[in-house]
Design an enzyme around this catalytic site. Structure first.
Site, PDB file in Angstrom:
ATOM      1  N   ARG A 257       0.837  -1.200   0.000  1.00  0.00           N
ATOM      2  CA  ARG A 257       0.000   0.000   0.000  1.00  0.00           C
ATOM      3  C   ARG A 257       0.871   1.249   0.000  1.00  0.00           C
ATOM      4  NH1 ARG A 257      -4.912  -1.853   4.141  1.00  0.00           N
ATOM      5  NH2 ARG A 257      -5.245  -3.838   3.075  1.00  0.00           N
TER       6      ARG A 257
ATOM      7  N   ARG B  75       2.339   0.642  10.237  1.00  0.00           N
ATOM      8  CA  ARG B  75       1.780   0.979   8.932  1.00  0.00           C
ATOM      9  C   ARG B  75       2.900   1.074   7.899  1.00  0.00           C
ATOM     10  NH1 ARG B  75      -3.172   3.291   7.662  1.00  0.00           N
ATOM     11  NH2 ARG B  75      -3.583   3.849   9.807  1.00  0.00           N
TER      12      ARG B  75
ATOM     13  N   GLU C  82      -5.906  -2.223  15.064  1.00  0.00           N
ATOM     14  CA  GLU C  82      -6.797  -2.969  14.173  1.00  0.00           C
ATOM     15  C   GLU C  82      -6.000  -4.090  13.509  1.00  0.00           C
ATOM     16  OE1 GLU C  82      -8.848  -0.577  11.217  1.00  0.00           O
ATOM     17  OE2 GLU C  82      -8.871  -2.312   9.890  1.00  0.00           O
TER      18      GLU C  82
ATOM     19  N   ARG D 179       0.859  -5.985  13.114  1.00  0.00           N
ATOM     20  CA  ARG D 179       0.212  -5.506  14.337  1.00  0.00           C
ATOM     21  C   ARG D 179       0.079  -6.624  15.367  1.00  0.00           C
ATOM     22  NH1 ARG D 179      -4.092  -1.378  11.428  1.00  0.00           N
ATOM     23  NH2 ARG D 179      -2.448  -0.147  10.414  1.00  0.00           N
TER      24      ARG D 179
END
Length: 424
Positions: A260, A275, A347, A389
RNA sequence: GGAGAGGUGGCCGAGAGGUCGAAGGCGCACGCCUGCUAAGCGUGUGUAGGGCUAAAACUCUACCGAGGGUUCGAAUCCCUCCCUCUCCGCCA
């Protein structure tokens, strides 16, 4: 993509439902306007075509001079057809692009809300642990243990890239293997190893395009796109197929790297491995009959929770409100695990029932019985789970006063160690 | 990357400019027959989008890998591209 017929027949209801997810009524009207233009043109074009083939068919039965008259007639028909057909193609393109931009209809059970602040915590499982010392964040633990190398990641690939090394790389690999084992052996999923680069139409089918092009890495030379999630190839597995009712439900699980660009999140979560531009994920995916998708969503959530629970992590399940739902899902749950070092809920899974939205775009249908019309399936996806995560939560949850990290029971056979210790 | 062969309905496979949505077969569905999980007979069996309908029936249009072209008319002829197979080259 929504059913055009539904939009035509229940216009006001569709507008009302879509307004809940932030779609303006004008967008629906725009679709209907194109649709009306299209049908008017189509009728003209088809009448002309019918006339043309009618005359064409009688030509060989005529005498030579009558043939010439008729040929001339058809030639004239043909030239008006050419321009009308071009216009029709234009209108159809317009209609499709507008239709593709409409979001999915939210499920009635989704709470109304404006943004993530209106999401509902459904349940919290496990206790956030307490420490006799100040728990450290993973961006300190990782380098101290010699298992995460931020500097060299940046040297090789730039910001938001990192390197796992030694026990860190091994821990992640153990997690992947263990999760796949649980999902395939206990939860009934079939393992898939898909391509990481896919064609443009796969992105459209899964609902990533035309909306989210900014966030996707793209190879211009061959028009191949790097997947941001395994959901994309999994959605396209049965694209343009008609399945047998007896095949449903289909349950797939795939481990892939995900890529991403994170253009939208510039400056957010830049610290640590939360991230990155590249991360690993185990993804669950189901195709079901429409009447079974609600239960299937609960099952996917349960399967994802099972992983978090067996890892001994504190987590909570969040029901996403209409304003935070996104374009594709009709209903969505997030699973968040507690990371005591950085002090946030992370998340690690997002589980969605996409109803027939992706199926319609990707043309995935099934037949209830032979002779019956094909119907669109429902598709569902859920992370099970996202690796970085989970790594964060594990390192921060199981850290000890001496700087070592305990390996959770279930992973020990896979890691082949019960503790990760700092280098001496 | 080079040379050759080929892409037709769920599958196999004909068709080589004129009712071809496409023969035949297999498969499948329904019916008949047959007392015995066999065989036979008959019928049916693509998808999508329009029109007309309360809904059907009915009707029109499109689709023979994709996109263009030739023609009154294209599954059939021409061009481009994609894909598959065989051989060669290269390669983890």
């Amino acid at each position: 993509m929504l059913d055009l017929r539904l939009i035509r027949e229940r216009t006001e209801w569709v507008k009302q439902e879509l307004s809940k997810v932030g779609c303006l009524p004008e967008e629906v009207d725009a679709v209907l306007a194109e649709d009306a233009r299209r049908r008017a043109l189509l009728q003209k074009v088809e009448a002309l075509r019918a006339r043309r083939s009618e005359i064409s068919r009688m030509i060989p039965k005529l005498g030579p001079e009558d043939q010439e008259i008729r040929k001339e007639e058809v030639r004239n028909l043909g030239s008006t057809l050419v321009s009308l057909e071009a216009e029709l193609a234009q209108v159809e393109k317009q209609l499709e692009s507008k239709l593709l931009l409409l979001p999915n209809l939210p499920d009635p059970s989704v709470p109304l809300g404006r943004d993530e602040r209106d999401n509902q915590i459904i349940r919290t499982v496990g206790e956030p642990p307490h420490y006799s010392f100040q728990p450290r964040p993973h961006w300190e633990l990782g380098p101290a243990l010699g298992i995460i190398d931020f500097e060299r990641g940046v040297k090789i690939a730039g910001s938001r890239f990192y390197i796992l090394q030694g026990w860190g790389a091994r821990l992640q690999r153990a997690l992947i293997t263990w999760m796949l084992d649980v999902h395939t052996k206990e939860h009934g999923y079939t393992e898939i190893y898909p391509p990481y680069l896919v064609k443009r139409e796969c992105l459209v089918g899964a609902g990533q395009l035309p909306r989210f092009a900014d966030n996707i890495y793209h190879d211009a030379e061959d028009d191949l796109w790097l997947i941001g999630t395994a959901e994309i190839p999994l959605t396209n597995l049965h694209r343009d197929e008609i399945l047998e009712a007896s095949q449903l439900p289909l349950s797939y699980v795939a481990y892939t790297a995900c890529f991403r660009r994170e253009k939208m999140s510039a400056g957010r979560d830049v610290r640590g491995i939360k991230r990155g531009h590249q991360f690993d994920k185990v993804e669950m995916y189901k195709l079901t009959a429409p009447e079974d998708s609600s239960a299937a969503l609960e099952q996917i959530v349960a399967d994802a929770e099972d992983i978090a629970r067996r890892l001994g992590l504190a987590y909570r399940v969040v029901l996403i409100c209409t304003g935070d739902l996104g374009a594709v899902a009709a209903k969505k749950y997030d699973i968040e695990v507690w990371a005591p070092g950085c002090g946030e809920w992370l998340e690690v899974s997002s589980c969605s029932n996409c109803t027939d939205y992706q199926a319609r775009r990707s043309n995935i249908r099934f037949r209830r019985a032979s002779g019956r019309k094909p119907e669109f399936v429902h598709t569902l996806n859920g992370s099970g789970l996202a690796l970085p995560r989970i790594m964060i939560a594990l390192l921060e949850t199981y850290q000890q006063a001496d700087g070592s990290v305990i390996v959770p029971e279930v992973l020990r056979p896979y890691v082949d160690a019960d503790r990760i210790v700092p280098p001496t």
